[in-house]
Write an enzyme that holds these catalytic residues in place. Sequence first.
Site, PDB file in Angstrom:
ATOM      1  N   GLU A  12       8.286  -9.618   5.415  1.00 50.44           N
ATOM      2  CA  GLU A  12       9.172  -8.812   4.578  1.00 50.44           C
ATOM      3  C   GLU A  12      10.176  -8.164   5.540  1.00 50.44           C
ATOM      4  O   GLU A  12       9.989  -7.026   5.982  1.00 50.44           O
ATOM      5  CB  GLU A  12       8.399  -7.724   3.813  1.00 50.44           C
ATOM      6  CG  GLU A  12       9.298  -7.000   2.823  1.00 50.44           C
ATOM      7  CD  GLU A  12       8.883  -5.558   2.500  1.00 50.44           C
ATOM      8  OE1 GLU A  12       9.408  -5.003   1.526  1.00 50.44           O
ATOM      9  OE2 GLU A  12       8.056  -4.970   3.227  1.00 50.44           O
ATOM     10  N   ASP A  70       4.196  -6.730   5.712  1.00 50.76           N
ATOM     11  CA  ASP A  70       4.891  -5.595   5.103  1.00 50.76           C
ATOM     12  C   ASP A  70       5.868  -4.958   6.109  1.00 50.76           C
ATOM     13  O   ASP A  70       5.525  -4.787   7.288  1.00 50.76           O
ATOM     14  CB  ASP A  70       3.824  -4.570   4.681  1.00 50.76           C
ATOM     15  CG  ASP A  70       4.371  -3.497   3.775  1.00 50.76           C
ATOM     16  OD1 ASP A  70       4.879  -3.836   2.698  1.00 50.76           O
ATOM     17  OD2 ASP A  70       4.278  -2.312   4.155  1.00 50.76           O
TER      18      ASP A  70
END
Length: 585
Positions: free
Chosen positions: A275, A200
């Site tokens: 990401e 993330d």
Amino acid sequence: MGQPWWQGAVGYEIYVRSFLDDDGDGLGDLAGVRAKLPYLADLGVDIVWLTPFYPSPQADHGYDVADYLDVDPRFGTLDVLLALTTEAHELGLRLVIDLVPNHTSDHHPWFVDSRASRDAEYRDFYVWRDPAPDGGPPNNWVSHFGGPAWTFDETTGQYYMHLFLPEQPDLNWAEPRVCAAFEDILDTWFSRGIDGVRIDVAHSLVEDPEFRDNPLLGEGIEQAEDDDPSPDPTTARLVFDRFVHVHDVDQPGVVDIYRDWNVVAAKHDALLLGEVYILDPIKLHRYVTDDALHAAFCFDTLKLAWDADEVRDTLRPYVEVSGDALAWPLSSHDDPHAATRFGGGARGARRALAYFTFLCGLPGAPFLYQGDELGLEDGHLETGVASDPIAVRNPGTIGRDAVRTPMPWEPGPGFGFTTGEPWLPFGSNRTDETTVAAQLGFPGSHLERTRELLATRRRLSALTNGSPTEWITDEGPVVVIERGEEVLVALHVGDGDGPAELVLPEGCRLAFATMAEVELIGDTLYLPEDSAAIIELEPTEDGEEPMLDAEERALMDRAAADQDLARMSGDDTGIGNDGAGGANG
Ligand code: GLC
């Protein structure tokens, strides 16, 4: 040495909260995921990515983690997760979990301790700074979700930093114990059989050591916040976007963290997929080179308008710089479904499938978001539903809720998702026809065409073995790429240009088409607008790969390459383009 298992893989993102609710509480869960593993294996994906299932107060729907090594009882148990992992492997699937290293929940024991006193054991696990001389925040950084990136903590008289919600305090990656803790977390999950992590906000983590202000892009921030009453769902991000983020994200040092993780992952043959929200091919490349991440998402795929030049000009540099170290999302839990983005209705769905076919032609890993295989659009929600923190913090907006509405499995009140009350409405545009049951087994449905596409991709090794990519057209509404001189992928990105005719080299075969109207007659490919096709340039007799030993294959490859070279050289590539823009060599 063979190629890494993730090379050429196809990914599928599961937003766990909205995939399938097994226990009837209205919230998707791991037992629901487990039940649908055969569905995913049949669809033909390789990697299943699960969004966070960790114990969490759910301030940001699980991206606020209170324990990195366990499962929230609302989603199941560790045993269910481990059983699910084993079953996934038995079905030939790989399981990737979401790891959130930029921040924890404010309920994480590290933060609870950290905020207790200035000399607490875990104080330095977070980013604490004294107030500015006027008592305000230490600098001008703002949260992605709107508002300052700093919250004052009365107990210890300092501010802590959070690039997202105040309930998501940022970890301090300058603290060696944080680095060590995450290497242990990775090692634990990989030892448990998890095949990889989706990281993330992988471009965050490290901040400017001097905490300098970010320069403003336009006028003052107050003006943006106070004077903009727009109900646009991106309003909160507008504030973030008013700054040039030179000091809070993509800092030197962040890639070094992934070099250390790479060593941990290598022990387990595990995947590090970032990401990395950087819309710049050169900057993005730093994350996937020199033994850092194995792959990173290219988020420009989610931004492109239906415009051939934009598709070519934007994606080509990424392919040229990072090749198969990229993952290509069609949609995600943070962005609209492709069918919505491309205008909705039958045309939106057609475009979404055609675009995905093109992504399947690129080196790297195309990723579907749940529902994309149905051509699903975002759910139409009433404003006021507000579950996503972006929507909650910006009254009157929908935020990301519309893309997270539950998956419609079958006709009926709970659409086969739940027997209870769904945590988020399905949206007024969900009908029986949009369900999996209405499409499964019906040739020509979006679902069946997607399955056929993935089977074709798997069969044509040039699409998955890292073969070079050649961009055949550099103008006109049809984007054509060729992989390893074996396979050609054509996407008609027209808008009123009419059908295209492409003259292809002799002896090609149409391996996959997104619409029945796509035809290969003789050597001419007829491609309607909003369609895509995959062409085998050197088809084998029965469409299957011949079984040859390595030496025979090398000889044949060489002979084929010589032939191709002879055929392709001269005054054109062998690919004419009638009414579809020019061809280049
Ligand atoms: C990532 C997630 C998003 C989340 C944010 C904060 O961008 O995809 O859903 O809100 O990080 O963790």
